[in-house]
Design a protein around this motif. Sequence first.
Motif, PDB file in Angstrom:
ATOM      1  N   TRP A 131      -4.538  14.377   7.535  1.00 54.44           N
ATOM      2  CA  TRP A 131      -3.357  13.941   8.272  1.00 54.44           C
ATOM      3  C   TRP A 131      -2.945  12.562   7.784  1.00 54.44           C
ATOM      4  O   TRP A 131      -3.689  11.884   7.075  1.00 54.44           O
ATOM      5  N   ALA A 132      -1.731  12.174   8.150  1.00 58.24           N
ATOM      6  CA  ALA A 132      -1.195  10.875   7.752  1.00 58.24           C
ATOM      7  C   ALA A 132      -0.484  10.255   8.937  1.00 58.24           C
ATOM      8  O   ALA A 132      -0.039  10.951   9.860  1.00 58.24           O
ATOM      9  N   VAL A 133      -0.385   8.937   8.902  1.00 64.51           N
ATOM     10  CA  VAL A 133       0.375   8.201   9.909  1.00 64.51           C
ATOM     11  C   VAL A 133       1.586   7.589   9.207  1.00 64.51           C
ATOM     12  O   VAL A 133       1.448   6.939   8.161  1.00 64.51           O
ATOM     13  N   LEU A 134       2.755   7.799   9.779  1.00 61.69           N
ATOM     14  CA  LEU A 134       4.003   7.298   9.216  1.00 61.69           C
ATOM     15  C   LEU A 134       4.652   6.343  10.203  1.00 61.69           C
ATOM     16  O   LEU A 134       4.760   6.650  11.394  1.00 61.69           O
ATOM     17  N   LEU A 157       8.589   9.934   2.543  1.00 62.21           N
ATOM     18  CA  LEU A 157       7.276  10.390   2.106  1.00 62.21           C
ATOM     19  C   LEU A 157       7.480  11.454   1.034  1.00 62.21           C
ATOM     20  O   LEU A 157       8.071  12.509   1.300  1.00 62.21           O
ATOM     21  N   LEU A 158       7.004  11.170  -0.177  1.00 58.22           N
ATOM     22  CA  LEU A 158       7.131  12.109  -1.285  1.00 58.22           C
ATOM     23  C   LEU A 158       5.766  12.730  -1.596  1.00 58.22           C
ATOM     24  O   LEU A 158       4.727  12.080  -1.490  1.00 58.22           O
ATOM     25  N   ARG A 159       5.820  13.988  -1.995  1.00 49.42           N
ATOM     26  CA  ARG A 159       4.630  14.717  -2.417  1.00 49.42           C
ATOM     27  C   ARG A 159       4.738  14.938  -3.927  1.00 49.42           C
ATOM     28  O   ARG A 159       5.721  15.484  -4.414  1.00 49.42           O
ATOM     29  N   VAL A 160       3.717  14.499  -4.653  1.00 50.42           N
ATOM     30  CA  VAL A 160       3.671  14.704  -6.094  1.00 50.42           C
ATOM     31  C   VAL A 160       2.497  15.630  -6.400  1.00 50.42           C
ATOM     32  O   VAL A 160       1.349  15.301  -6.097  1.00 50.42           O
ATOM     33  N   TRP A 196       0.854  -1.188   0.000  1.00 47.01           N
ATOM     34  CA  TRP A 196       0.000   0.000   0.000  1.00 47.01           C
ATOM     35  C   TRP A 196       0.892   1.241   0.000  1.00 47.01           C
ATOM     36  O   TRP A 196       1.243   1.776   1.040  1.00 47.01           O
ATOM     37  N   ILE A 197       1.251   1.692  -1.197  1.00 53.73           N
ATOM     38  CA  ILE A 197       2.356   2.639  -1.373  1.00 53.73           C
ATOM     39  C   ILE A 197       1.950   4.100  -1.253  1.00 53.73           C
ATOM     40  O   ILE A 197       2.821   4.961  -1.109  1.00 53.73           O
ATOM     41  N   GLY A 198       0.652   4.436  -1.347  1.00 61.97           N
ATOM     42  CA  GLY A 198       0.301   5.851  -1.290  1.00 61.97           C
ATOM     43  C   GLY A 198      -1.173   6.105  -1.479  1.00 61.97           C
ATOM     44  O   GLY A 198      -1.982   5.190  -1.655  1.00 61.97           O
ATOM     45  N   ARG A 199      -1.544   7.423  -1.476  1.00 59.37           N
ATOM     46  CA  ARG A 199      -2.942   7.822  -1.625  1.00 59.37           C
ATOM     47  C   ARG A 199      -3.023   9.196  -2.284  1.00 59.37           C
ATOM     48  O   ARG A 199      -2.112  10.026  -2.171  1.00 59.37           O
ATOM     49  N   PHE A 200      -4.143   9.415  -2.964  1.00 54.53           N
ATOM     50  CA  PHE A 200      -4.459  10.733  -3.496  1.00 54.53           C
ATOM     51  C   PHE A 200      -5.030  11.620  -2.392  1.00 54.53           C
ATOM     52  O   PHE A 200      -5.676  11.131  -1.454  1.00 54.53           O
ATOM     53  N   SER A 201      -4.820  12.921  -2.525  1.00 51.65           N
ATOM     54  CA  SER A 201      -5.535  13.861  -1.668  1.00 51.65           C
ATOM     55  C   SER A 201      -7.013  13.859  -2.064  1.00 51.65           C
ATOM     56  O   SER A 201      -7.402  13.291  -3.085  1.00 51.65           O
ATOM     57  N   ALA A 202      -7.850  14.505  -1.254  1.00 55.57           N
ATOM     58  CA  ALA A 202      -9.290  14.481  -1.505  1.00 55.57           C
ATOM     59  C   ALA A 202      -9.640  15.058  -2.869  1.00 55.57           C
ATOM     60  O   ALA A 202     -10.586  14.601  -3.523  1.00 55.57           O
ATOM     61  N   ASP A 203      -8.857  16.057  -3.341  1.00 58.47           N
ATOM     62  CA  ASP A 203      -9.137  16.665  -4.647  1.00 58.47           C
ATOM     63  C   ASP A 203      -8.281  16.082  -5.762  1.00 58.47           C
ATOM     64  O   ASP A 203      -8.341  16.554  -6.909  1.00 58.47           O
ATOM     65  N   ALA A 204      -7.466  15.062  -5.453  1.00 59.05           N
ATOM     66  CA  ALA A 204      -6.612  14.387  -6.432  1.00 59.05           C
ATOM     67  C   ALA A 204      -5.581  15.311  -7.059  1.00 59.05           C
ATOM     68  O   ALA A 204      -5.029  14.993  -8.116  1.00 59.05           O
ATOM     69  N   THR A 263      -2.873  16.188  -5.268  1.00 57.73           N
ATOM     70  CA  THR A 263      -1.620  15.788  -4.627  1.00 57.73           C
ATOM     71  C   THR A 263      -1.631  14.278  -4.459  1.00 57.73           C
ATOM     72  O   THR A 263      -2.664  13.690  -4.112  1.00 57.73           O
ATOM     73  N   LEU A 264      -0.497  13.665  -4.728  1.00 58.43           N
ATOM     74  CA  LEU A 264      -0.313  12.239  -4.511  1.00 58.43           C
ATOM     75  C   LEU A 264       0.778  12.061  -3.473  1.00 58.43           C
ATOM     76  O   LEU A 264       1.889  12.591  -3.631  1.00 58.43           O
ATOM     77  N   TRP A 265       0.453  11.333  -2.392  1.00 58.06           N
ATOM     78  CA  TRP A 265       1.427  11.040  -1.350  1.00 58.06           C
ATOM     79  C   TRP A 265       1.963   9.633  -1.585  1.00 58.06           C
ATOM     80  O   TRP A 265       1.200   8.686  -1.705  1.00 58.06           O
ATOM     81  N   LEU A 266       3.284   9.486  -1.663  1.00 52.85           N
ATOM     82  CA  LEU A 266       3.901   8.204  -1.997  1.00 52.85           C
ATOM     83  C   LEU A 266       4.996   7.838  -1.009  1.00 52.85           C
ATOM     84  O   LEU A 266       5.773   8.699  -0.563  1.00 52.85           O
ATOM     85  N   ARG A 267       5.058   6.543  -0.691  1.00 53.00           N
ATOM     86  CA  ARG A 267       6.200   5.980   0.055  1.00 53.00           C
ATOM     87  C   ARG A 267       7.179   5.448  -0.989  1.00 53.00           C
ATOM     88  O   ARG A 267       6.924   4.456  -1.657  1.00 53.00           O
ATOM     89  N   SER A 268       8.303   6.133  -1.158  1.00 55.67           N
ATOM     90  CA  SER A 268       9.191   5.818  -2.272  1.00 55.67           C
ATOM     91  C   SER A 268      10.651   5.985  -1.872  1.00 55.67           C
ATOM     92  O   SER A 268      10.997   6.833  -1.043  1.00 55.67           O
ATOM     93  N   ASP A 269      11.516   5.151  -2.488  1.00 58.88           N
ATOM     94  CA  ASP A 269      12.963   5.322  -2.338  1.00 58.88           C
ATOM     95  C   ASP A 269      13.595   5.687  -3.675  1.00 58.88           C
ATOM     96  O   ASP A 269      14.753   5.367  -3.936  1.00 58.88           O
TER      97      ASP A 269
END
Length: 660
Positions: A308-311, A272-275, A248-256, A258-264
């Motif tokens: 909010w997010a949990v890391l 945590l990357l913000r796209v 489960w690598i990430g999620r879209f924001s409510a308005d799509a 912003t994409l939050w990703l767990r990435s190396d």
Amino acid sequence: MPGHRGVDPPTLLAAHGCWYPSADPTGGHVAFICDRAGVPQLWSGPARGTEVHVLDGDPDPVTEVSWSPDGRWIAYTSAPGGGEHTRVLVVRPDGTERQVLAGAEPGSSAHLGCWTRDGTALAVTVAHPSPLRSEHAGPGHRPPEAEAASTAVGRTPGAAASERDGPALGPARSGGLAAYLVDPDAATAPVLLFGEEGAASLRVCDMSADGRYALVRRGPRGRREALVLDTAAGRTTFALHVADGDPWIGRFSADARTLWLRSDAEREFAALLRVRLNEEGRSRGLSVAAEREQSALDLLSVPDHGRWAVLAWNAHGATELETVDLTLDRTDGDIGPRHHPVLPHEVVTRIAPVERGGLFAALSGSRRRPGIWELDEALVPARTGWSARDEDAVPPGRPPVRPVPLRCEARDGLVLGGWYYRAPERDLGRPAPCVIHLHGGPEEQERPVFNPLYHELLGRGLDVFAPDVRGSSGWGRSFVDADLGAGRFAAIDDVADCAAHLVSLGYADPLRLGVMGRSYGGYLTMASLVWHPDLFRAGVAVCGMSDFATFFAGTEPWIAQSAAAKYGHPQHDRELLRSLSPMSRIDQLRAPVLAVHGEHDTNVPPTESEQFVRAARDRGVPARQLTLRNEGHEFLRADNRRLYRRAAADWLEQHLSPAP
């Protein structure tokens, strides 16, 4: 018990584990996996009560759980017969209307994806050659001309996916994976979201609120990708390398937007990357939102509202949890205030946020089996009433041993990590019989969690060292990649170097060393016994590969695709794989070996153990095989796990305890 369907109530175990929580929309009830009846099953109960019930009383082990956002369904994955072919089911919260959504056909397999934000459809991935059929031709189907472009991320349009992943393993074994949106109420036909021939993995991790965009994780181990798929146009709008580990690598924001990703991507440790996404789903900027030096982001969880997010950060095997405010999201990389709860146990394995605030976390530690804790809005943890108490979470007898971290240096200078378990009442000044236990993967990591196998070995007077040899996760991407190709020879030597270090410290008796492991660790056990035949007095190889040629011929096609990226291609790297196969050096075997395998293992077929045992016996080396009934690659039934632990401990005690 609702949902038990006329089956006699099971005998409940006091020493049980609960894990993989998923809360209903209110946070008042939780669905979870529990083995208190002797096999991992789907259970549910109130967050703050003690009365729980089984939702599916069948003996098939359950592996994943997901409560729908509208609260009407609970989806889960089960493994019929304990094997590797899984199916996706749904059931009402009261245990009624259970049905199979995918994976019911012979030879097929399916696993969970995400729910749509409104809970009306569930994404599932189906393994060919028995895909879920649909005549629907609406949005979500990928037109043939979009096939190459949408799967050829990082190359010019028209490059096939097989060109990026390496040549296919042959048409008869190529297989394929396809992701669908399925309506549990059957009001609409299934919709094809994404399909790929010869795929190694595929999972739909999130859907935007309007359903236009899907976040897909695909690719073999070490080369995972996150794709943003425009479901209406049938094309990929964004792609980025993402970390192995939790799917489960990430999620879209409510308005799509912003994409939050767990990435190396382009870094040693996952962050945590913000796209930033434009109206067409394409990237308009990427930044690091949260990172830690020498620590990887293991788990990322964001509620639907996206405030909010949990890391969960991996700090050399232990977990450090934090919640972060995403509403103060800025372009300079900073995110909002952070809160760091104090956890009662060392490792978090799953996070289930609650929309109103707070979360449920599955915790495991070196002194207890897994349990589920609720963290309120102030992040104060409290054990749920249906998770075993700490004092009841382990079998009676000696208390579990708390391991100590241990570092050692390989012969080429690479620093290895691990955990050392000293048998109770051991004289610290006297070298002890010691078992080196090797985890699977190889990308798994040894973590300080309660392991009943170690408890059994320690009770027999055997110390245990559980190392992370090269190829393990938790120590950075370079460490994970250090065993690729011919680097696997160095990984085999790492096992011998760990043994030498234990002897040099005075911990281990050089004449009473044993080695054992499961899956890749089973392979590494066989390899260590034939590459270093005079070092170990006994071995226990569990579900290990003994010959890469027969392994590739017998495993699942999607596993073969992923394994080729890790070990080598079965045709192009045939000679390397032959040299790395323990069967190629079977004449060097000296130590007695016990091989253990699940009868329904289609990941690593039981023939891998059978041929190694047969060859050992032909050469006069004591060898035995234990086949566990109704088990696959993982041993999930309490009676079989107990049989395995005792057989392994008996074997090692027999060959290691008596002074030579």
